[in-house]
Every structure is written in structure tokens, then in C-alpha cells.
Design an enzyme around this catalytic site. Structure first.
Site, mmCIF file in Angstrom:
data_model
loop_
_atom_site.group_PDB
_atom_site.id
_atom_site.type_symbol
_atom_site.label_atom_id
_atom_site.label_comp_id
_atom_site.label_asym_id
_atom_site.label_seq_id
_atom_site.Cartn_x
_atom_site.Cartn_y
_atom_site.Cartn_z
ATOM 1 N N CYS A 95 0.865 -1.133 -0.223
ATOM 2 C CA CYS A 95 -0.047 0.069 0.119
ATOM 3 C C CYS A 95 0.939 1.280 -0.035
ATOM 4 O O CYS A 95 1.373 1.676 -0.846
ATOM 5 C CB CYS A 95 -0.853 0.122 1.054
ATOM 6 S SG CYS A 95 -2.352 1.061 0.909
ATOM 7 N N HIS A 185 -3.711 -5.553 0.433
ATOM 8 C CA HIS A 185 -3.075 -5.574 1.813
ATOM 9 C C HIS A 185 -3.072 -7.287 1.986
ATOM 10 O O HIS A 185 -4.023 -7.783 2.474
ATOM 11 C CB HIS A 185 -3.726 -5.034 2.955
ATOM 12 C CG HIS A 185 -3.458 -3.442 2.952
ATOM 13 N ND1 HIS A 185 -2.741 -3.055 3.758
ATOM 14 C CD2 HIS A 185 -4.140 -2.326 2.434
ATOM 15 C CE1 HIS A 185 -2.743 -1.795 3.712
ATOM 16 N NE2 HIS A 185 -3.667 -1.255 2.959
ATOM 17 N N GLU A 187 -1.736 -8.701 4.383
ATOM 18 C CA GLU A 187 -1.556 -8.794 5.748
ATOM 19 C C GLU A 187 -2.926 -8.599 6.564
ATOM 20 O O GLU A 187 -3.064 -9.262 7.667
ATOM 21 C CB GLU A 187 -0.582 -7.905 6.382
ATOM 22 C CG GLU A 187 -0.967 -6.477 6.655
ATOM 23 C CD GLU A 187 -1.029 -5.585 5.703
ATOM 24 O OE1 GLU A 187 -0.984 -4.449 5.654
ATOM 25 O OE2 GLU A 187 -1.063 -6.320 4.168
#
Length: 238
Positions: A95, A185, A187
Site C-alpha cells: 500500500c 493488503h 496482511e
């Protein structure tokens, strides 16, 4: 002694969310699934960073800051990243980290003309990803979590586009042999994504979005999550 992998913090999640789910670096550490790696954390906003030659790799987190603001700490991190890429250090920007990597190498970053992209979206691999060590084994189309207002408008010279969707043409790229940026993302859990949609609810409504519909559309994204594991394996193999 094996050199450590650095998680370079470019920002932090909302304090209330950090209290319950942890912060960006916690999510990345868990997603790497690399117990054999010595993983360290450094905050790009505070203090000097270690020389790239002392590291095995680096993951740059997201942030609530904006790359185009060119804050001094961010510009210093960009210069550090540029040196890291030129030194051949394996790099993964997420990001803000993805945008900072592009900016550091001469790409163009700014606000997306379509506004915010948030929630679970569909991402498509591009033909150049077929033999990529980090994204190549992902499905041709996969869901991913996103929350961003800025994007990479122009890739750095020599960069290869690896993934895209209708809203964001540069969802992932590689530059050189060992530096990757992903706008999505890998994660984020579904729980974290729903928390972001809820937290951003008032401004999303003001911009014509339906937060309830966005939250209802959030699903788990195991394919996108594999990006972190693949990057960790790449670091361990080099």
C-alpha cells in the site's frame, strides 16, 4: 549469523484496532510464516535505518499518511529504499510502501481520480506475472483487501505490471529482480478489513458509498495472503 528481515513501519493502524488485533507489523510478521527468519521492526518516522547490506530483505508497511505530501521522514525512507533496490535487497512494499517504492524509483504517485478503493475487491494477474516468484503461483483472479486514496499513476522506468483491476491498474508491480509493490493488503484479515470499513463509515457515506454493503462484501483472502509467504521464501532462498 543470518541477516534479519526488516519490517519498516511507515505508519500504524487505528489505536483502538491495535489494542484488539495488533498493528501492521504484527499482521505482517504473522503473514510471513517464517520462523527461521530473524525479523526486526524499525519505524521509518523515527531515527536512522540500518544499511541495506546488513539485511536479508525488507517489507514496508502501509500508512495513513500520503506519499505525495513528501514528509521529511518519508522522503528519507524513499532515498533509503532506492539504495536498497540498487543494492539488490529483496523488497516488498505494501500500500503506502508500494507507492513509496514507486516514488523512490521515479514513478508518479497521487490521489486516485476515482476516490477511495476499500473493502474486498477482485484482482487479476497480468501475463508478466506468470513466472514471478512472489505472485506467479497465485490464481489468475483472486480477492484482496484494499483501502487507499492514492495510487501509482505511473510505474518507474523498467517496472513490470503484475496485477490490476478495473479501478486500479497498478495493483502490483516488480522492478528489477527483487523489488515488489502491492497496492492491496496481503496482511489484512477479514476482521481488520471490516474494522476499517466501520471506522471510515461516516466519510464513506459522505462520498456516496454504502458502508454496510462494503462490510457485507468482505471475505477472507487466502490467495492474496500468500504474497507474504512467497516473499519470505524468496528471501530465505537468496
Amino acid at each position: 549469523m543470518t541477516s534479519p528481515l526488516l519490517i519498516l513501519k511507515a505508519g500504524a493502524t487505528f489505536p483502538a484496532l491495535a489494542q484488539t488485533l495488533g498493528d501492521f507489523d504484527d499482521w505482517i510478521r504473522a503473514g510471513l510464516e517464517a520462523p527461521g527468519l530473524d525479523i526486526r521492526v524499525a519505524d521509518a518516522r523515527r531515527g536512522a535505518l540500518p544499511p541495506p547490506q546488513a539485511l536479508a530483505g525488507v517489507v514496508i508497511t502501509g500508512s495513513h499518511a500520503m506519499v505525495s505530501d513528501r514528509e521529511p521522514w518519508s522522503e528519507a525512507a524513499a532515498a533509503w529504499l532506492r539504495a536498497a533496490v540498487h543494492a539488490g535487497l529483496p523488497v516488498l512494499g505494501i500500500c503506502y510502501g508500494h507507492q513509496l517504492l514507486a516514488h523512490s524509483l521515479g514513478g508518479e504517485v497521487g490521489y486516485h481520480p476515482g476516490g477511495i478503493e476499500v473493502g474486498t475487491v477482485s484482482v487479476q494477474l497480468q501475463p508478466a506475472a506468470a513466472d514471478d516468484p512472489v505472485l506467479g503461483a497465485l490464481p489468475a483472479v483472486f480477492p484482496a483487501q484494499v483501502v487507499h486514496r492514492q495510487s501509482v499513476h505511473q510505474l518507474p522506468a523498467g517496472a513490470v505490471r503484475l496485477a490490476a483491476n478495473a479501478f486500479e491498474p497498478n495493483q502490483a508491480f516488480r522492478v528489477g529482480p527483487a523489488a515488489w509493490g502491492v497496492q492491496f493488503h496481503p496482511e489484512f484479515s477479514a476482521q481488520a478489513m471490516r474494522a476499517y470499513v466501520e471506522r471510515l463509515g461516516p466519510e464513506l457515506r459522505n462520498e456516496g458509498h454504502d458502508p454496510a454493503a462494503l462490510a457485507a462484501g468482505v471475505v477472507d483472502t487466502p490467495a492474496a495472503a500468500r504474497v507474504l509467504r512467497h516473499f519470505a521464501r524468496h528471501v530465505q532462498a537468496t
